[in-house]
Motif scaffolding. Structure first.
Motif, PDB file in Angstrom:
ATOM      1  N   LEU A 127     -80.635  29.247  14.484  1.00  0.00           N
ATOM      2  CA  LEU A 127     -81.659  29.790  13.636  1.00  0.00           C
ATOM      3  C   LEU A 127     -82.805  29.059  13.301  1.00  0.00           C
ATOM      4  N   SER A 128     -83.941  29.808  13.185  1.00  0.00           N
ATOM      5  CA  SER A 128     -85.143  29.214  12.570  1.00  0.00           C
ATOM      6  C   SER A 128     -84.941  29.068  11.028  1.00  0.00           C
ATOM      7  N   LEU A 129     -85.308  28.262  10.471  1.00  0.00           N
ATOM      8  CA  LEU A 129     -84.954  27.906   8.891  1.00  0.00           C
ATOM      9  C   LEU A 129     -86.216  27.816   8.320  1.00  0.00           C
ATOM     10  N   ALA A 130     -87.438  28.302   9.046  1.00  0.00           N
ATOM     11  CA  ALA A 130     -88.703  28.340   8.612  1.00  0.00           C
ATOM     12  C   ALA A 130     -88.888  28.985   7.182  1.00  0.00           C
ATOM     13  N   THR A 131     -88.221  29.931   7.140  1.00  0.00           N
ATOM     14  CA  THR A 131     -88.454  30.586   5.724  1.00  0.00           C
ATOM     15  C   THR A 131     -87.147  30.680   4.896  1.00  0.00           C
ATOM     16  N   PHE A 132     -86.391  29.318   5.091  1.00  0.00           N
ATOM     17  CA  PHE A 132     -85.194  29.110   4.312  1.00  0.00           C
ATOM     18  C   PHE A 132     -84.984  29.493   2.781  1.00  0.00           C
ATOM     19  N   GLU A 133     -86.298  29.115   2.272  1.00  0.00           N
ATOM     20  CA  GLU A 133     -86.495  29.428   0.828  1.00  0.00           C
ATOM     21  C   GLU A 133     -86.052  30.878   0.304  1.00  0.00           C
ATOM     22  N   ASP A 134     -86.445  31.602   1.202  1.00  0.00           N
ATOM     23  CA  ASP A 134     -86.212  33.139   1.164  1.00  0.00           C
ATOM     24  C   ASP A 134     -84.829  33.477   0.914  1.00  0.00           C
ATOM     25  N   ALA A 135     -83.953  32.831   2.035  1.00  0.00           N
ATOM     26  CA  ALA A 135     -82.426  33.062   2.151  1.00  0.00           C
ATOM     27  C   ALA A 135     -82.116  32.460   0.909  1.00  0.00           C
ATOM     28  N   VAL A 136     -82.425  31.340   0.224  1.00  0.00           N
ATOM     29  CA  VAL A 136     -81.959  30.976  -0.948  1.00  0.00           C
ATOM     30  C   VAL A 136     -82.017  31.704  -2.125  1.00  0.00           C
ATOM     31  N   ARG A 137     -83.487  32.088  -2.276  1.00  0.00           N
ATOM     32  CA  ARG A 137     -83.899  33.163  -3.394  1.00  0.00           C
ATOM     33  C   ARG A 137     -82.910  34.245  -3.377  1.00  0.00           C
ATOM     34  N   LEU A 138     -82.698  34.974  -2.171  1.00  0.00           N
ATOM     35  CA  LEU A 138     -81.718  36.026  -2.077  1.00  0.00           C
ATOM     36  C   LEU A 138     -80.329  35.727  -2.431  1.00  0.00           C
ATOM     37  N   GLU A 139     -80.032  34.794  -1.959  1.00  0.00           N
ATOM     38  CA  GLU A 139     -78.601  34.170  -2.190  1.00  0.00           C
ATOM     39  C   GLU A 139     -78.261  34.195  -3.834  1.00  0.00           C
ATOM     40  N   VAL A 140     -79.172  33.449  -4.425  1.00  0.00           N
ATOM     41  CA  VAL A 140     -79.025  33.256  -5.958  1.00  0.00           C
ATOM     42  C   VAL A 140     -79.283  34.439  -6.813  1.00  0.00           C
ATOM     43  N   TRP A 141     -80.401  35.351  -6.374  1.00  0.00           N
ATOM     44  CA  TRP A 141     -80.874  36.347  -7.455  1.00  0.00           C
ATOM     45  C   TRP A 141     -80.501  37.781  -6.988  1.00  0.00           C
TER      46      TRP A 141
END
Length: 365
Positions: A68-82
């Motif tokens: 996977l490309s993790l170029a927008t991993f901050e979005d995955a972190v945000r979704l996972e937490v919020w």
């Protein structure tokens, strides 16, 4: 042999291979790569994202993905937490199973999932299979397996296979965190003698703004196996998002996160939202774990049952057999049976050695 029989034989071979990983003494990254080799063909996924986790809270602390490309991993972190989505890692844990598919959780309506709409579908994938790697009361890691949109949903037997595989991976990951005899204990790791705890300041998107103390060295030691868009290790970003939730008055599993570096040293991360500054800025403080923080992790890593952990902790506090018998409402003979099992699993021959092993995190008595 028919195709169904061949699939069954391949699945059994994969499970046997996972069982063998428990005793090989692999590092976490190598364990995940070996598991990928064993599972990709039988689960029929096109991409996987592996995570280590804080055993106590189940919060994700690292990421590894060669697909996977993790170029927008901050979005995955945000979704996972919020976001309160379908088939999240915490929900899978609470459900009593170790693996779940997004198609089953949404009853075939994948677009009901915000994770599917914002991350999975735009990347060209369809169904997602998630698994949590629990063992002896701790969640040592987890993974998300994605398949192409044209391959249809995961089959029921593939979810069941992932559930079984997750149990063995939990045991293997637990063994990865087992301290080697002679290792330094909590508070005596690489950071000893350095000027205080490591401190980092993160912006709203978890970009690094400033740091102090031994932060630069620690960020390198806790770096993710895969490069992400965050600029800091995943554990720091998760700690920051937990702090932002707390600042908003929302519940969090726990305010601190435990993470182990590549040398086996445990650290405790604690995030705090800054007041009076730019909205969303957070300070994360990381310090070597104290014996009180690390002892439950070591006891779980040794594979002790909940009852055995209770007995071991009372011994550390200085209780004798009679005290343990009274406090845990069990006979002295039962206490002795538990002690024998504890000694065997921890690789010690006496209470004194056990106390030293636990307090030193694997160090020699």
């Amino acid at each position: 042999m028919g195709s169904r029989g061949a699939r069954g034989a391949a699945a059994q071979q994969a499970i046997e291979g996972l069982k063998e990983l428990v005793g090989e003494g692999l590092a976490v990254e190598e364990l995940f790569r070996r598991a990928d080799e064993l599972l990709r063909g039988v689960l029929e996924y096109d991409a996987v994202c592996w995570h280590s986790a804080d055993p106590a809270t189940g919060l994700v602390t690292s990421v590894l993905s060669d697909d996977l490309s993790l170029a927008t991993f901050e979005d995955a972190v945000r979704l996972e937490v919020w976001e309160d989505d379908y088939a999240t890692f915490p929900k899978i844990r609470l459900s009593g199973v170790r693996a779940e598919t997004l198609s089953r959780a949404t009853r075939g309506e994948l677009s009901e999932s915000i994770r599917f709409r914002e991350l999975i579908s735009p990347a060209g994938f369809g169904d997602e299979l998630r698994a949590v790697f629990d063992a002896h009361g701790g969640m040592w890691g987890c993974a998300a397996f994605m398949r192409g949109a044209d391959r249809g949903p995961y089959l029921g037997q593939q979810r069941e296979l992932a559930d079984l595989a997750a149990r063995h991976l939990g045991n293997a990951l637990r063994a990865c965190h087992l301290p080697a005899v002679g290792e330094a204990g909590p508070g005596a790791g690489p950071g000893e003698g350095e000027p205080g705890p490591a401190v980092v300041v993160l912006g709203p998107s978890n970009r690094l703004l400033a740091m102090a103390g031994p932060a630069e060295d620690l960020l390198l030691r806790l770096a993710d196996p895969s490069r992400t868009s965050l600029g800091v290790p995943t554990a720091f970003a998760i700690a920051a998002e937990q702090a932002r939730r707390t600042a908003c008055g929302l519940p969090v599993p726990q305010t601190k996160i435990r993470v182990q570096d590549r040398d086996g040293q445990w650290y405790v991360l604690h995030g705090s939202a800054l007041k009076g500054g730019v909205a969303g800025e957070v300070t994360v403080v990381a310090a070597p774990a104290t014996p009180a923080d690390a002892m439950p992790l070591y006891l779980s890593a040794y594979g002790l049952t909940v009852r055995e952990q209770e007995v071991a902790l009372l011994l550390v506090r200085g209780c004798d057999t009679r005290d343990v018998s009274r406090l845990l409402a069990m006979t002295p003979y039962t206490v002795q049976d538990h002690l024998k099992s504890v000694f065997a699993k921890a690789g010690v021959a006496s209470r004194r050695e056990l106390v030293a092993r636990i307090m030193l995190g694997g160090g020699a008595p």
